[in-house]
Design an enzyme around this catalytic site. Structure first.
Site, PDB file in Angstrom:
ATOM      1  N   HIS A  62       7.995   6.274   5.691  1.00 18.74           N
ATOM      2  CA  HIS A  62       7.224   7.061   6.659  1.00 18.74           C
ATOM      3  C   HIS A  62       6.440   6.123   7.552  1.00 18.74           C
ATOM      4  O   HIS A  62       5.973   5.072   7.120  1.00 18.74           O
ATOM      5  CB  HIS A  62       6.266   8.020   5.939  1.00 18.74           C
ATOM      6  N   GLY A  91       0.798  -1.229   0.000  1.00 15.23           N
ATOM      7  CA  GLY A  91       0.000   0.000   0.000  1.00 15.23           C
ATOM      8  C   GLY A  91       0.824   1.269   0.000  1.00 15.23           C
ATOM      9  O   GLY A  91       0.295   2.354   0.261  1.00 15.23           O
ATOM     10  N   HIS A 110       3.094   5.799   9.659  1.00 19.19           N
ATOM     11  CA  HIS A 110       1.759   6.348   9.931  1.00 19.19           C
ATOM     12  C   HIS A 110       1.450   6.128  11.404  1.00 19.19           C
ATOM     13  O   HIS A 110       1.683   5.036  11.933  1.00 19.19           O
ATOM     14  CB  HIS A 110       0.680   5.577   9.154  1.00 19.19           C
TER      15      HIS A 110
HETATM   16  P1  AMP Z   1       1.540   5.475   1.888  1.00 19.93           P
HETATM   17  O1  AMP Z   1       0.325   5.150   1.060  1.00 19.93           O
HETATM   18  O2  AMP Z   1       1.795   4.518   3.017  1.00 19.93           O
HETATM   19  O3  AMP Z   1       2.751   5.690   1.007  1.00 19.93           O
HETATM   20  O4  AMP Z   1       1.212   6.844   2.610  1.00 19.93           O
HETATM   21  C1  AMP Z   1       1.384   8.084   2.026  1.00 19.93           C
HETATM   22  C2  AMP Z   1       0.611   9.046   2.867  1.00 19.93           C
HETATM   23  O5  AMP Z   1       1.050  10.359   2.562  1.00 19.93           O
HETATM   24  C3  AMP Z   1      -0.901   9.026   2.621  1.00 19.93           C
HETATM   25  O6  AMP Z   1      -1.580   8.754   3.847  1.00 19.93           O
HETATM   26  C4  AMP Z   1      -1.211  10.422   2.100  1.00 19.93           C
HETATM   27  O7  AMP Z   1      -2.453  10.919   2.524  1.00 19.93           O
HETATM   28  C5  AMP Z   1      -0.052  11.221   2.660  1.00 19.93           C
HETATM   29  N1  AMP Z   1       0.291  12.418   1.922  1.00 19.93           N
HETATM   30  C6  AMP Z   1       0.413  12.578   0.581  1.00 19.93           C
HETATM   31  N2  AMP Z   1       0.770  13.831   0.277  1.00 19.93           N
HETATM   32  C7  AMP Z   1       0.881  14.497   1.446  1.00 19.93           C
HETATM   33  C8  AMP Z   1       1.213  15.839   1.806  1.00 19.93           C
HETATM   34  N3  AMP Z   1       1.509  16.760   0.887  1.00 19.93           N
HETATM   35  N4  AMP Z   1       1.205  16.175   3.117  1.00 19.93           N
HETATM   36  C9  AMP Z   1       0.884  15.260   4.054  1.00 19.93           C
HETATM   37  N5  AMP Z   1       0.580  13.981   3.788  1.00 19.93           N
HETATM   38  C10 AMP Z   1       0.570  13.603   2.504  1.00 19.93           C
END
Ligand code: AMP
Ligand code: ZN
Length: 113
Positions: A99, A92, A101
């Protein structure tokens, strides 16, 4: 480097920053999946969990310690929260800068979908 989270690290795109130090930054997720949903990232670009080496042990530990620190700051520590790191497509992952979550403020279900 054409990486969204490197742009946040460099200040090229804005973020609601909750905590930062020389190694990590925590900021609110732009599409929260829970009443509280923030991300913790290393300042240094690492594309996926598969790219970690023994030399990264400190930064990975720092991600988790920061997650707990900010969870306390946001008042979700005692009720509980979930920590997730997605790796590659089936995991996912959509942003290829590792990062963590941190989701809280509601009951989580198990197993995750
Ligand atoms: P993943 O799908 O685990 O790679 O998570 C990426 C996360 O980054 C998602 O939950 C998005 O909502 C978040 N995301 C994407 N762009 C931004 C942004 N500019 N600022 C904060 N969060 C973001
Ligand atoms: Zn990056």
């Amino acid at each position: 480097m054409d990486c969204l989270f490197c742009k946040i690290v460099n200040g090229d795109i804005p973020a609601h920053v909750l905590f930062e130090d020389g190694d990590v930054i925590a900021f609110e997720d732009i599409m929260p999946q829970a009443p509280s949903h923030f991300l913790v990232i290393p300042r240094r670009h690492i594309s996926t969990l598969n790219d970690l080496t023994d030399a990264d042990a400190n930064v990975v530990g720092k991600l988790q310690i920061t997650a707990a620190k900010v969870a306390k700051q946001k008042g979700i520590a005692d009720s509980g929260y979930r920590v997730v790191m997605n790796c590659n497509e089936a995991g996912g992952q959509t942003v290829y800068h590792i990062h963590m979550h941190v989701l809280g403020g509601r009951a989580m279900t198990w197993p995750p979908g």
